[in-house]
Design an enzyme around this catalytic site. Structure first.
Site, PDB file in Angstrom:
ATOM      1  N   LEU A 124       0.851  -1.183   0.000  1.00 27.34           N
ATOM      2  CA  LEU A 124       0.000   0.000   0.000  1.00 27.34           C
ATOM      3  C   LEU A 124       0.888   1.236   0.000  1.00 27.34           C
ATOM      4  O   LEU A 124       1.947   1.243   0.641  1.00 27.34           O
ATOM      5  CB  LEU A 124      -0.911   0.024   1.232  1.00 27.34           C
ATOM      6  CG  LEU A 124      -1.920  -1.132   1.376  1.00 27.34           C
ATOM      7  CD1 LEU A 124      -2.680  -1.004   2.689  1.00 27.34           C
ATOM      8  CD2 LEU A 124      -2.885  -1.174   0.202  1.00 27.34           C
ATOM      9  N   ASP A 125       0.442   2.282  -0.695  1.00 24.57           N
ATOM     10  CA  ASP A 125       1.183   3.539  -0.672  1.00 24.57           C
ATOM     11  C   ASP A 125       1.315   4.043   0.765  1.00 24.57           C
ATOM     12  O   ASP A 125       0.470   3.760   1.625  1.00 24.57           O
ATOM     13  CB  ASP A 125       0.451   4.605  -1.496  1.00 24.57           C
ATOM     14  CG  ASP A 125       0.378   4.257  -2.979  1.00 24.57           C
ATOM     15  OD1 ASP A 125       1.152   3.380  -3.422  1.00 24.57           O
ATOM     16  OD2 ASP A 125      -0.445   4.866  -3.681  1.00 24.57           O
ATOM     17  N   GLN A 126       2.335   4.833   1.002  1.00 22.48           N
ATOM     18  CA  GLN A 126       2.613   5.302   2.362  1.00 22.48           C
ATOM     19  C   GLN A 126       1.434   6.048   2.968  1.00 22.48           C
ATOM     20  O   GLN A 126       1.130   5.909   4.162  1.00 22.48           O
ATOM     21  CB  GLN A 126       3.858   6.207   2.358  1.00 22.48           C
ATOM     22  CG  GLN A 126       4.312   6.616   3.756  1.00 22.48           C
ATOM     23  CD  GLN A 126       5.699   7.235   3.761  1.00 22.48           C
ATOM     24  OE1 GLN A 126       6.460   7.067   2.815  1.00 22.48           O
ATOM     25  NE2 GLN A 126       6.026   7.953   4.811  1.00 22.48           N
TER      26      GLN A 126
END
EC number: 5.4.99.-
Length: 275
Positions: A124-126
């Site tokens: 998942l993106d940050q």
């Protein structure tokens, strides 16, 4: 791996079961040579036939993950002997880029879960919040990797976007590649990798704000963000693909659903579940 044979696998050999799960040939060979396989606490072989209700033990490679423990607990939404579904908080990376890092999700997970091996199945993106699957042994990692590749794991996301009206259900089939002008961005490109996002439903949550439910067939970097921007509805709070000046990305990994490869039970976890 310890599991009880489900009805779906009745009268199959262990080899046939793991062939169905597309375990790599090298791992099948190693299991075939193993003297540690047990069925109902008795020595068995990969060629042993099993029946519904039998208790099986399959040895797994003695591999360890290299993540440093963070001494911070991860939120666990589901866990069994071989996998877990965990929560990734906003602003926390999925895994370290440097082995010296100790404040990513995987650092929290290895501190929380009683396993020397924990590896993410997807990322998942940050700035994205939500659910993520973790394998607890190398064999399950390979099985889940293949399931993800074959689209046998449903990942449902929710995003808030600016819109005057609900967005109609549709499939965005647009390949994604690197943006040659911005190293940390991606863009729709004919030379990029295949990327498919389904908009399932949407609803207006307040004036000019629409909540969208999305399902991924692929998992390219920034895929949802790139695809929603491509159709003119960037995720609210996205400074890369929208006009936001703040990092307040309104996107979450809301639900994960799949058939457990060993037990054949349906695993369904959402952010609405209490833990």
């Amino acid at each position: 791996m310890k599991f009880q044979i489900p009805e779906n696998y009745n009268a199959l050999t262990l080899r046939e079961i793991f062939q169905q799960l597309q375990l790599p040939k090298k791992d099948l060979h190693n299991l075939n040579m193993s003297k540690e396989i047990k069925v109902n606490d008795k020595n068995a072989k990969l060629t042993s036939q099993v029946h519904a209700g039998d208790h099986v033990y399959i040895p797994t490679p003695d591999e360890k993950s290299n993540y440093l423990p963070s001494y911070r607990f991860a939120q666990i939404y589901y866990e069994d002997n071989d996998l877990a579904i965990v929560m990734k908080p906003k602003g926390v990376k999925t895994h370290p880029n440097d082995l010296k890092e100790s404040n990513t999700l995987m650092n929290h997970v290895i501190y929380t879960i009683k396993s020397d091996y924990v590896e993410p199945i997807h990322r998942l993106d940050q700035e994205t919040v939500g659910l993520l699957i973790v394998a607890k042994n190398p064999l399950m990692k390979k099985i889940l990797d293949r399931m993800l590749e074959e689209n046998k794991i449903d990942r449902i996301y929710k995003a808030n976007v600016h819109s005057l009206l609900p967005i109609k259900p549709q499939t965005i089939d647009a390949p994604i590649g690197k943006d040659k002008f911005h190293s940390n961005k991606r863009r729709v490109s004919t030379t990029g990798q295949s990327a498919i996002t389904h908009i399932l439903t949407s609803r207006m949550v307040k004036e000019n704000v629409c909540e969208v439910d999305l399902k991924l067939d692929t998992g390219r970097t920034h895929q949802i963000r790139v695809h929603l921007a491509e159709i003119g509805h960037p995720v609210i709070g996205d400074p890369l693909y929208g006009d936001s000046t703040l990092r307040q990305l309104q996107l979450n990994s809301y639900k994960i659903e799949f058939i457990h490869p060993l037990t054949q039970e349906k695993i369904s976890v959402s952010l609405d579940d209490e833990i």
